[in-house]
Motif scaffolding. Structure first.
Motif, mmCIF file in Angstrom:
data_model
loop_
_atom_site.group_PDB
_atom_site.id
_atom_site.type_symbol
_atom_site.label_atom_id
_atom_site.label_comp_id
_atom_site.label_asym_id
_atom_site.label_seq_id
_atom_site.Cartn_x
_atom_site.Cartn_y
_atom_site.Cartn_z
ATOM 1 N N HIS A 78 0.795 -1.233 0.000
ATOM 2 C CA HIS A 78 0.000 0.000 0.000
ATOM 3 C C HIS A 78 0.826 1.281 0.000
ATOM 4 C CE1 HIS A 78 0.450 0.597 4.433
ATOM 5 N NE2 HIS A 78 0.487 -0.734 4.453
ATOM 6 N N GLY A 79 1.980 1.268 0.664
ATOM 7 C CA GLY A 79 2.812 2.471 0.666
ATOM 8 C C GLY A 79 3.427 2.733 -0.687
ATOM 9 N N TRP A 80 4.043 1.733 -1.253
ATOM 10 C CA TRP A 80 4.704 1.855 -2.552
ATOM 11 C C TRP A 80 3.673 2.059 -3.668
ATOM 12 C CZ3 TRP A 80 6.988 -2.716 -5.754
ATOM 13 C CH2 TRP A 80 7.762 -2.215 -6.818
ATOM 14 N N GLN A 81 2.532 1.397 -3.574
ATOM 15 C CA GLN A 81 1.530 1.547 -4.624
ATOM 16 C C GLN A 81 0.705 2.821 -4.464
ATOM 17 O OE1 GLN A 81 -0.673 -2.113 -2.789
ATOM 18 N NE2 GLN A 81 -1.977 -1.508 -4.458
ATOM 19 N N LYS A 82 0.993 3.582 -3.391
ATOM 20 C CA LYS A 82 0.324 4.876 -3.140
ATOM 21 C C LYS A 82 -1.195 4.708 -3.118
ATOM 22 C CE LYS A 82 4.197 7.389 -5.209
ATOM 23 N NZ LYS A 82 4.650 8.291 -6.295
ATOM 24 N N LEU A 83 -1.608 3.713 -2.400
ATOM 25 C CA LEU A 83 -3.032 3.434 -2.275
ATOM 26 C C LEU A 83 -3.678 4.505 -1.388
ATOM 27 C CD1 LEU A 83 -4.596 0.998 -3.461
ATOM 28 C CD2 LEU A 83 -4.470 -0.037 -1.195
ATOM 29 N N PRO A 84 -4.696 5.188 -1.861
ATOM 30 C CA PRO A 84 -5.265 6.313 -1.110
ATOM 31 C C PRO A 84 -6.267 5.880 -0.045
ATOM 32 C CG PRO A 84 -6.366 6.133 -3.221
ATOM 33 C CD PRO A 84 -5.305 5.059 -3.198
ATOM 34 N N HIS A 85 -5.773 5.111 0.919
ATOM 35 C CA HIS A 85 -6.682 4.535 1.925
ATOM 36 C C HIS A 85 -6.767 5.347 3.212
ATOM 37 C CE1 HIS A 85 -3.348 3.124 4.465
ATOM 38 N NE2 HIS A 85 -2.733 2.800 3.335
ATOM 39 N N ALA A 86 -5.925 6.366 3.363
ATOM 40 C CA ALA A 86 -5.782 7.037 4.665
ATOM 41 C C ALA A 86 -7.092 7.623 5.186
ATOM 42 C CB ALA A 86 -4.709 8.117 4.577
ATOM 43 N N GLN A 87 -7.954 8.117 4.306
ATOM 44 C CA GLN A 87 -9.200 8.734 4.765
ATOM 45 C C GLN A 87 -10.197 7.703 5.293
ATOM 46 O OE1 GLN A 87 -10.070 10.212 0.671
ATOM 47 N NE2 GLN A 87 -12.179 9.617 1.096
ATOM 48 N N HIS A 88 -9.933 6.445 5.058
ATOM 49 C CA HIS A 88 -10.802 5.376 5.549
ATOM 50 C C HIS A 88 -10.170 4.816 6.824
ATOM 51 C CE1 HIS A 88 -12.878 5.651 1.682
ATOM 52 N NE2 HIS A 88 -11.687 5.669 1.118
ATOM 53 N N LYS A 89 -10.496 5.448 7.942
ATOM 54 C CA LYS A 89 -9.727 5.228 9.174
ATOM 55 C C LYS A 89 -9.865 3.811 9.736
ATOM 56 C CE LYS A 89 -13.255 7.201 12.269
ATOM 57 N NZ LYS A 89 -13.514 8.229 13.313
ATOM 58 N N HIS A 90 -11.031 3.220 9.604
ATOM 59 C CA HIS A 90 -11.207 1.862 10.132
ATOM 60 C C HIS A 90 -10.465 0.844 9.269
ATOM 61 C CE1 HIS A 90 -14.161 3.719 12.705
ATOM 62 N NE2 HIS A 90 -14.884 4.082 11.671
ATOM 63 N N LEU A 91 -10.525 1.038 7.983
ATOM 64 C CA LEU A 91 -9.775 0.204 7.050
ATOM 65 C C LEU A 91 -8.277 0.323 7.297
ATOM 66 C CD1 LEU A 91 -9.320 -1.452 4.439
ATOM 67 C CD2 LEU A 91 -9.793 0.624 3.141
ATOM 68 N N THR A 92 -7.815 1.546 7.496
ATOM 69 C CA THR A 92 -6.391 1.788 7.736
ATOM 70 C C THR A 92 -5.938 1.156 9.046
ATOM 71 O OG1 THR A 92 -6.417 3.827 6.432
ATOM 72 C CG2 THR A 92 -4.643 3.587 8.042
ATOM 73 N N ARG A 93 -6.749 1.284 10.077
ATOM 74 C CA ARG A 93 -6.431 0.658 11.367
ATOM 75 C C ARG A 93 -6.327 -0.852 11.229
ATOM 76 N NH1 ARG A 93 -9.743 -3.040 13.275
ATOM 77 N NH2 ARG A 93 -11.510 -1.639 12.960
ATOM 78 N N TRP A 94 -7.311 -1.441 10.560
ATOM 79 C CA TRP A 94 -7.313 -2.895 10.342
ATOM 80 C C TRP A 94 -6.060 -3.350 9.605
ATOM 81 C CZ3 TRP A 94 -8.007 -4.687 5.176
ATOM 82 C CH2 TRP A 94 -8.169 -6.067 5.034
ATOM 83 N N LEU A 95 -5.693 -2.612 8.570
ATOM 84 C CA LEU A 95 -4.543 -3.000 7.754
ATOM 85 C C LEU A 95 -3.227 -2.820 8.493
ATOM 86 C CD1 LEU A 95 -3.326 -3.820 4.983
ATOM 87 C CD2 LEU A 95 -3.386 -1.385 4.367
ATOM 88 N N THR A 96 -3.008 -1.654 9.062
ATOM 89 C CA THR A 96 -1.689 -1.320 9.617
ATOM 90 C C THR A 96 -1.479 -1.833 11.036
ATOM 91 O OG1 THR A 96 -2.484 0.850 10.371
ATOM 92 C CG2 THR A 96 -1.515 0.732 8.158
ATOM 93 N N GLU A 97 -2.555 -2.007 11.795
ATOM 94 C CA GLU A 97 -2.410 -2.471 13.174
ATOM 95 C C GLU A 97 -2.729 -3.959 13.329
ATOM 96 O OE1 GLU A 97 -4.585 -0.032 15.943
ATOM 97 O OE2 GLU A 97 -3.930 1.838 14.976
ATOM 98 N N ASN A 98 -3.741 -4.415 12.640
ATOM 99 C CA ASN A 98 -4.174 -5.796 12.833
ATOM 100 C C ASN A 98 -3.524 -6.756 11.839
ATOM 101 O OD1 ASN A 98 -5.836 -4.289 14.494
ATOM 102 N ND2 ASN A 98 -7.638 -5.542 14.137
ATOM 103 N N ILE A 99 -3.741 -6.505 10.561
ATOM 104 C CA ILE A 99 -3.171 -7.401 9.540
ATOM 105 C C ILE A 99 -1.654 -7.446 9.636
ATOM 106 C CG2 ILE A 99 -2.767 -7.687 7.058
ATOM 107 C CD1 ILE A 99 -5.521 -8.637 7.852
#
Length: 213
Positions: free
Chosen positions: A172-193
């Motif tokens: 997601h970082g390298w592919q510049k995926l614009p997920h930051a505004q989706h806070k629950h999705l971002t939390r799930w990805l960066t903290e849980n997954i």
């Protein structure tokens, strides 16, 4: 169980991380994606789609990454990851189908434009990316809403649905995926997954490397 795969690709990482998550042992048979080994014999005799991964378990040859996860979870009897309860399993199956039909294509555009093209000497096409943003955010909002009141996609425990849905975002970082505004999705990805041992074990980084420096 043999897995014919290149660990750098979305769907191969999905399967390798998923099998590790399930505790299912396997033998990796490397198929070099960038050399195009998936497009020639002997591989295409296993998978006529000329895509990776494929699984060989005895006399069963199986392709489609989510089908491999379902098979492995069922065979191993890991009910937390793939419950037998009819409604719980239907929910997981729904997300697996949504990932392959909608979510993967939505994320893959950013991977091609921001990762693959520059690696091959090209440039991202800003028009392609901007034209695609609305579709990505529509789908990301669906997943974000789902994760608003639960730590994992189907409840309090990770399942193969989480592994499948995270795979298209794995760079997601390298592919510049614009997920930051989706806070629950971002939390799930960066903290849980990204805290799952199976996810860390199958790490892929910028440049499609599997070696942390």
């Amino acid at each position: 169980m043999q897995i014919h795969a290149d660990p750098i690709t979305v769907n191969c990482r999905k399967v390798l991380a998923g099998l590790d998550f399930l505790g299912v042992p396997y033998e990796l048979v490397h198929v070099d994606y960038f050399k195009g080994e998936q497009k020639s014999e002997p591989y295409v005799s296993l998978n006529p789609n000329a895509s990776v991964p494929s699984m060989v378990d005895g006399d069963l040859v199986l392709w489609e990454s989510n089908a491999i996860l379902q098979y492995a979870a069922e065979k191993a009897g890991v009910e937390k990851a793939y419950p037998r309860d009819l409604k719980a399993r239907a929910d997981i199956n729904r997300w697996l189908l949504w990932e392959s039909s909608s979510w993967f294509p939505a994320c893959y555009v950013y991977l091609v434009e921001n990762c693959v093209k520059p690696l091959l000497g090209g440039q991202p096409d800003g028009n392609v990316l901007s034209a695609h943003d609305a579709q990505f955010h529509k789908l990301a909002a669906i997943l974000d809403s789902r994760l608003a009141d639960r730590p994992w996609v189907t409840g309090n425990n990770p399942t193969i649905a989480d592994i499948a849905l995270a795979a298209p975002m794995h760079l997601h970082g390298w592919q510049k995926l614009p997920h930051a505004q989706h806070k629950h999705l971002t939390r799930w990805l960066t903290e849980n997954i990204e805290s799952l041992p199976s996810w860390q074990k199958t790490w892929v980084g910028e440049g499609f490397t599997t070696q942390k420096h």
